[in-house]
Write an enzyme that holds these catalytic residues in place. Sequence first.
Site, PDB file in Angstrom:
ATOM      1  N   PHE A  87       0.850  -1.196   0.000  1.00 22.93           N
ATOM      2  CA  PHE A  87       0.000   0.000   0.000  1.00 22.93           C
ATOM      3  C   PHE A  87       0.878   1.236   0.000  1.00 22.93           C
ATOM      4  CE2 PHE A  87      -2.442  -3.309   2.140  1.00 22.93           C
ATOM      5  CZ  PHE A  87      -3.652  -3.243   1.466  1.00 22.93           C
ATOM      6  N   ILE A 131       2.573  -7.487   4.856  1.00 23.62           N
ATOM      7  CA  ILE A 131       2.032  -6.197   4.419  1.00 23.62           C
ATOM      8  C   ILE A 131       3.218  -5.268   4.205  1.00 23.62           C
ATOM      9  CG2 ILE A 131       0.522  -4.253   5.000  1.00 23.62           C
ATOM     10  CD1 ILE A 131      -1.011  -6.939   4.988  1.00 23.62           C
ATOM     11  N   GLU A 132       3.195  -4.524   3.108  1.00 19.76           N
ATOM     12  CA  GLU A 132       4.213  -3.492   2.854  1.00 19.76           C
ATOM     13  C   GLU A 132       3.511  -2.146   2.772  1.00 19.76           C
ATOM     14  OE1 GLU A 132       7.155  -1.805  -0.682  1.00 19.76           O
ATOM     15  OE2 GLU A 132       6.154  -3.723  -0.977  1.00 19.76           O
ATOM     16  N   ILE A 133       4.102  -1.162   3.403  1.00 17.78           N
ATOM     17  CA  ILE A 133       3.668   0.224   3.256  1.00 17.78           C
ATOM     18  C   ILE A 133       4.848   0.967   2.650  1.00 17.78           C
ATOM     19  CG2 ILE A 133       2.764   2.282   4.393  1.00 17.78           C
ATOM     20  CD1 ILE A 133       0.915  -0.107   4.804  1.00 17.78           C
TER      21      ILE A 133
END
Length: 173
Positions: A87, A131-133
Amino acid sequence: MKDNSVENPLRLQSVNHISLICRSVEESMDFYQNVLGFFPIRRPGSFDFDGAWLFGHGIGIHLLEAENPEKLPKKKEINPKDNHISFQCESMAAVERKLKEMDIAYVRATVEEGGIQVDQLFFHDPDGFMIEICNCDSLPVIPLVGEVARSCSLVNLEKMQNQQQIQNMLQQL
C-alpha cells in the site's frame, strides 16, 4: 491498428480482491479495520463457510476462516522477499510512528533507483501474511518496450508526463 488482445488477452480491468485464509476471522477483521483502515462489506449469505469481506483503498480483502487453524504455519521472521501486498501512504513517518504505538513489529527497507529513493515498511497480519507500506508513487513504472512512462499514482503521472514533454522539447533544440 493495435491489437489490444495481445497486450491484455483476458481483457482485465483491475484487481478486485485478494483472499486470505486466517485462524480467526474476528482477529483478522480487527487488524484490517484498525491497522489498515478497511471497512466490512456485505458478504453473500449463501456461503457455507466462515469468513468476512472488507473493502478499502480500491481493493477487497476476503477473509476465509481456516478449517484447521492450528495447522496454519506461523511466520515469525519478517522477510521483505515473501509474498505480500503493498500500500502507498501519505507519510512514512506517520506510518512508522503508528506501528510503534500499536506495538507492531516491522522491518524497514529502502530501494534507490536513478536518484529516486523509495522507503518501505514490512510487517505481518495476525496470520503472518506480509504487508508493505511504501512511498512507491515516486518510482516511475517504465515498460521494458516503448517510451511510455507511468507512475504508481495519478498525481505523479501528470508530473512525469510534463517532465517527459519538457525532455522531448529539449531534445528537439
